[in-house]
Design a protein around this motif. Sequence first.
Motif, short mmCIF file in Angstrom:
data_model
loop_
_atom_site.label_atom_id
_atom_site.label_comp_id
_atom_site.label_asym_id
_atom_site.label_seq_id
_atom_site.Cartn_x
_atom_site.Cartn_y
_atom_site.Cartn_z
N GLU A 187 0.75 -1.26 0.01
CA GLU A 187 0.00 -0.11 0.01
C GLU A 187 0.84 1.19 -0.08
O GLU A 187 0.81 1.96 -0.74
N LEU A 188 1.91 1.43 0.95
CA LEU A 188 2.67 2.65 1.22
C LEU A 188 3.51 2.80 -0.16
O LEU A 188 3.73 4.04 -0.59
N PHE A 189 4.11 1.67 -0.88
CA PHE A 189 5.15 2.03 -1.88
C PHE A 189 4.41 2.25 -2.94
O PHE A 189 5.15 2.52 -4.07
N HIS A 190 2.93 1.88 -3.30
CA HIS A 190 2.24 2.29 -4.56
C HIS A 190 1.43 3.66 -4.25
O HIS A 190 1.33 4.04 -5.26
N LYS A 191 0.98 3.89 -2.93
CA LYS A 191 -0.18 4.75 -3.14
C LYS A 191 0.54 5.95 -2.09
O LYS A 191 -0.15 6.90 -1.93
N GLY A 192 1.49 5.63 -1.05
CA GLY A 192 2.04 6.71 -0.42
C GLY A 192 1.11 7.03 0.46
O GLY A 192 0.21 6.21 1.12
N HIS A 195 -2.16 10.77 -1.12
CA HIS A 195 -2.11 11.11 -2.51
C HIS A 195 -3.54 10.75 -2.84
O HIS A 195 -4.08 9.89 -2.77
N THR A 196 -3.93 11.47 -4.15
CA THR A 196 -5.02 11.26 -4.66
C THR A 196 -4.87 10.96 -6.23
O THR A 196 -5.69 10.57 -6.98
N GLU A 197 -3.97 11.43 -6.68
CA GLU A 197 -3.17 11.29 -8.18
C GLU A 197 -2.24 10.23 -8.48
O GLU A 197 -1.16 10.50 -7.68
N PHE A 198 -2.19 9.46 -9.24
CA PHE A 198 -1.22 8.63 -9.51
C PHE A 198 -0.81 8.35 -10.93
O PHE A 198 -1.51 8.69 -12.00
N LYS A 199 0.38 7.76 -11.31
CA LYS A 199 1.00 7.58 -12.37
C LYS A 199 1.40 6.19 -12.54
O LYS A 199 1.81 5.48 -11.49
N GLU A 200 1.44 5.68 -13.93
CA GLU A 200 1.81 4.29 -14.15
C GLU A 200 3.28 4.34 -14.51
O GLU A 200 3.53 5.16 -15.71
N ASP A 201 4.02 3.62 -14.06
CA ASP A 201 5.51 3.63 -14.30
C ASP A 201 5.95 2.15 -14.73
O ASP A 201 5.50 1.21 -13.83
N LYS A 202 6.50 1.81 -15.96
CA LYS A 202 6.65 0.42 -16.26
C LYS A 202 7.80 -0.07 -15.27
O LYS A 202 7.86 -1.60 -15.38
N LYS A 203 8.67 0.73 -14.89
CA LYS A 203 9.63 0.13 -13.97
C LYS A 203 9.06 -0.17 -12.30
O LYS A 203 9.64 -1.34 -12.11
N VAL A 204 8.24 0.68 -12.02
CA VAL A 204 7.77 0.39 -10.63
C VAL A 204 6.39 0.16 -10.10
O VAL A 204 5.90 0.13 -9.38
N GLY A 205 5.46 0.37 -11.44
CA GLY A 205 4.10 0.18 -11.22
C GLY A 205 3.50 1.42 -10.88
O GLY A 205 4.12 2.71 -11.37
N VAL A 206 2.30 1.40 -10.32
CA VAL A 206 1.61 2.63 -9.79
C VAL A 206 2.08 3.28 -8.72
O VAL A 206 2.11 2.74 -7.71
N VAL A 207 2.51 4.77 -8.71
CA VAL A 207 2.89 5.45 -7.70
C VAL A 207 2.12 6.71 -7.70
O VAL A 207 1.72 7.09 -8.75
N PRO A 208 2.45 7.66 -6.68
CA PRO A 208 1.66 8.90 -6.64
C PRO A 208 2.56 9.79 -8.01
O PRO A 208 3.85 9.70 -8.10
#
Length: 406
Positions: A187-192, A195-208
């Motif tokens: 939960e913490l390493f993907h949503k922080g 935060h309410t807005e997120f982005k998709e990164d091909k290396k680490v997945g969904v993050v703020p």
Amino acid sequence: MNELNCDNWTSVKLGDVAFDINDRVANPSESGYECFVGLDHLTSGDFTIRNWGSTEDVTSSMKLFKKGDILFGRRNTYLKRASMANFDGVCSGDAYVLRFNPELLVDGYLPLILNSSELWDYTNAHSAGGMSKRAKWRDLANFEFYLPSKEEQRRIADILWAAEDVIVKNEQFLAEAEHYKQLMMRELFHKGIGHTEFKEDKKVGVVPVEWEIKKLSEISSIKTGPFGAQLHQSDYVNSGTPIITVEHLGKYGITNNNLPFVSDEDKNRLFQYILKEGDIVFSRVGSVDRNCLVSKREEGWLFSGRLLRVRPNQDKITPRFLTNYFKHEDFKGYMKKVAVGGIMASINTALLSNVHIPVPSVNEQKQIAAILTQIDETIAAARETIESTKALKMKLINELLSPHLE
């Protein structure tokens, strides 16, 4: 507990109170029995069997055991494995299947006898072999000890099985706490936090959206330990500066069991491999997901050639945030996937340098680390309770089962 009445204790042999059962199952996978127990499923000091495998892939003949039987590891007896089954199943031929004699013992007393220090001292003294010492039943059957009345047996068993119950419940709680930590890390390493807005990164997945994505080399320095030309095992001495090896990377931190040492002269020569508090040491061969944070205790120690040292740039990344990210199941799975080689997989500085890390603000990193540290403290308290209860249980076994020796 009131004083034990030792007046009616009698000297008996193990062969009087236990039977060696040799029933066989020819085709375990087709037998209707679901559970297979190998020696690796037995844990020293456990009164009951808590791990087992499936008979689906077991094709050769195995021993049959019934609920209430004790499986006694007759190979590598120094590992002290003897646990009771709470289910029917089949087991390896490297275990004796022992069944208690109800005319002389109460239910639950035989596992206590088989886990006493006196029994294991005798077993190891009478085991034969080199690298893999084995015990023979004819020798075990001659082990002599004092046996109380059934009334006294029940009183002793109630005390010791109560201690076992505390251990089992705390181990269950520990497993739940560790699972909860993995859920919290996901939960913490993907949503922080918040935060309410997120982005998709091909290396680490969904993050703020606010988080940066950095290569590990951009936020830390990475160094391989001294190779053989710089440090040999023959350089080790009995005292001096400790060297951390792969074997000292424990599940909960760096262990200090059987540490090798180098002289002050060698330490000065190898100054570039000296550790600081906040460093993280990685296994670079074998279990490449193993890593530990260097604490104040280990500051000034060295690390061996089979390790990599990650030194975080603390202006950009905090050590506790980074070491927790390294414990995250997603990261551990990624490391196993990218490691090179077969059975002895390995990583190197180049591979680790290119790992991508999600980087929140330093303030948020500290908040995330604080949450996970609280969980770690709960886990540490549970582990301490388990270890202290195990020590008390063994002390009570040796005191209550051998009162004539006091």
